[in-house]
Design an enzyme around this catalytic site. Structure first.
Site, mmCIF file in Angstrom:
data_model
loop_
_atom_site.group_PDB
_atom_site.id
_atom_site.type_symbol
_atom_site.label_atom_id
_atom_site.label_comp_id
_atom_site.label_asym_id
_atom_site.label_seq_id
_atom_site.Cartn_x
_atom_site.Cartn_y
_atom_site.Cartn_z
ATOM 1 N N GLY A 176 0.597 -1.225 0.108
ATOM 2 C CA GLY A 176 -0.284 0.199 0.251
ATOM 3 C C GLY A 176 0.902 1.047 0.198
ATOM 4 O O GLY A 176 0.454 2.092 0.784
ATOM 5 N N GLY A 177 2.203 1.439 -1.084
ATOM 6 C CA GLY A 177 2.574 2.357 -0.425
ATOM 7 C C GLY A 177 2.584 3.737 -2.192
ATOM 8 O O GLY A 177 3.763 4.257 -1.956
ATOM 9 N N SER A 226 -3.321 -5.731 -3.870
ATOM 10 C CA SER A 226 -4.244 -5.468 -3.156
ATOM 11 C C SER A 226 -4.009 -6.362 -1.635
ATOM 12 O O SER A 226 -3.539 -7.937 -1.601
ATOM 13 C CB SER A 226 -5.708 -6.419 -2.997
ATOM 14 N N PHE A 227 -3.029 -5.763 -0.418
ATOM 15 C CA PHE A 227 -2.876 -6.871 0.917
ATOM 16 C C PHE A 227 -4.161 -7.344 1.661
ATOM 17 O O PHE A 227 -3.822 -8.066 2.701
ATOM 18 C CB PHE A 227 -2.459 -5.501 1.900
ATOM 19 N N HIS A 245 -4.459 1.744 10.282
ATOM 20 C CA HIS A 245 -5.181 2.224 11.695
ATOM 21 C C HIS A 245 -6.387 2.437 10.486
ATOM 22 O O HIS A 245 -7.542 2.789 10.611
ATOM 23 C CB HIS A 245 -4.765 4.035 11.823
#
Length: 336
Positions: A176-177, A226-227, A245
């Site tokens: 998600g960089g 996607s993670f 978060h």
């Protein structure tokens, strides 16, 4: 005995000033004033607003100290109001813009009561769908969100990249960089490090262009993914910067499990949450994450407890002031 002074709660609950400031940000009033438009009549034409309604709003901005008004009814920026210029270094105008992703999300706090009563996101209640779905449906909102995240990462990247922990690694994957801002900072600070960015298509395209423009294709690559899906295995480190978060405990555990599976017995997972302190999270950001995404700010201890569910253990906490980097590994490697 002097009578004790008690602050009144009404100013803390006031909505008039915050909304006036957000309207000013959305209409770019500060930029127009800075360029020489100083009267209500001039500004109403430039921002396509009702003249009388704008005058009332600007009166509140004077009361709040954002503007001053001289004897000729000409308005001028105060140092506070200057922060609403689009090119101000802190870039607050875009953040407060009601028509941008973050400003729009802020308005969903009007539905906080529903979140408190039901546990469901205020954003979905207010707008009828999740923030993630909004970003998919609106390229303009997605672009605004990506710009916000890029600026935030740019601010934090020097402290993160300067940590000596990266010097012991050969290859890290920034999960998600975003647009590659942190990856580029790591590459610049650590000349032998290889970095992979994994992102959704839009930010991934931006990251690819940034890597190519800097001639770093031999040390960096960008993958679309996607993670929540299986991640590329075999890297020394998996970075989750400002990711967890945004998600509730169940989703966070799933993300950590994907990282644990990819990291295997020898890799590490690095969790960076800029709104979380060592002892307690930023309460305002914590409330926003709950209302917007159903997520939470988490201390290193909170992350460690969720990590156990994903088959990970806390190895150490690296300090990168004002941030911290939580390193997780397989339990057998936690003390290495």
């Amino acid at each position: 005995m002097m009578k004790s002074e008690t602050a009144h709660i009404r100013p803390l609950a006031d909505l008039a000033t915050p909304m006036a400031i957000r309207v000013a940000a959305t209409l770019r009033l500060a930029d127009h004033v800075a360029r020489g438009a100083h009267t209500v009549d001039e500004l109403a034409v430039l921002v396509d607003a009702d003249r009388d309604a704008l005058a009332v709003t600007m009166g509140q901005l004077v009361t709040a100290g954002v503007l001053t008004r001289d004897a000729q009814d000409r308005y001028h920026l105060t140092p506070l109001g200057d922060q609403l210029r689009d090119e101000h270094p802190e870039r607050m105008r875009a953040t407060l813009d009601i028509e941008g992703a973050i400003g729009r999300a802020e308005l969903s706090l009007a539905a906080l009561l529903q979140t408190v009563r039901t546990g469901k996101t205020a954003y979905s209640h207010h707008y009828g769908q999740s923030m993630w779905d909004d970003l998919v449906d609106s390229p303009a909102l997605a672009g605004s969100f990506d710009a916000f995240m890029s600026f935030k990462t740019t601010t934090n990247a020097p402290a993160l990249a300067s940590s000596p922990l990266w010097s012991r690694l050969n290859h890290v994957i920034d999960i998600g960089g975003g647009d590659g801002t942190l990856a580029l900072a790591l590459l610049a600070e650590h000349p032998v490090l290889r970095v992979t960015v994994l992102e959704q298509p839009g930010p991934a395209a931006t990251a690819s262009a940034a890597v190519a423009s800097r001639g770093l294709a031999d040390r960096a690559d960008v993958l679309v993914g996607s993670f929540f899906d299986p991640l590329p295995a075999g890297a020394d480190g998996y970075i989750l910067n400002d990711v967890l978060h945004n998600w509730n405990a169940e989703a966070t555990t799933a993300i950590l499990r994907r990282c644990a599976d990819a990291a295997g017995a020898t890799g590490s997972v690095f969790v960076i949450e800029s709104g979380s302190g060592l002892d307690a999270p930023n309460s305002g950001l914590d409330l926003r994450m709950l209302a917007w995404f159903g997520g939470r700010e988490r201390t290193p201890g909170d992350v460690a407890r969720l990590a156990v569910r994903a088959g990970l253990a806390l190895r150490t906490v690296h300090h990168a002031p004002p941030l911290h980097i939580v390193e997780l590994t397989r339990p057998d490697d936690a003390g290495r």
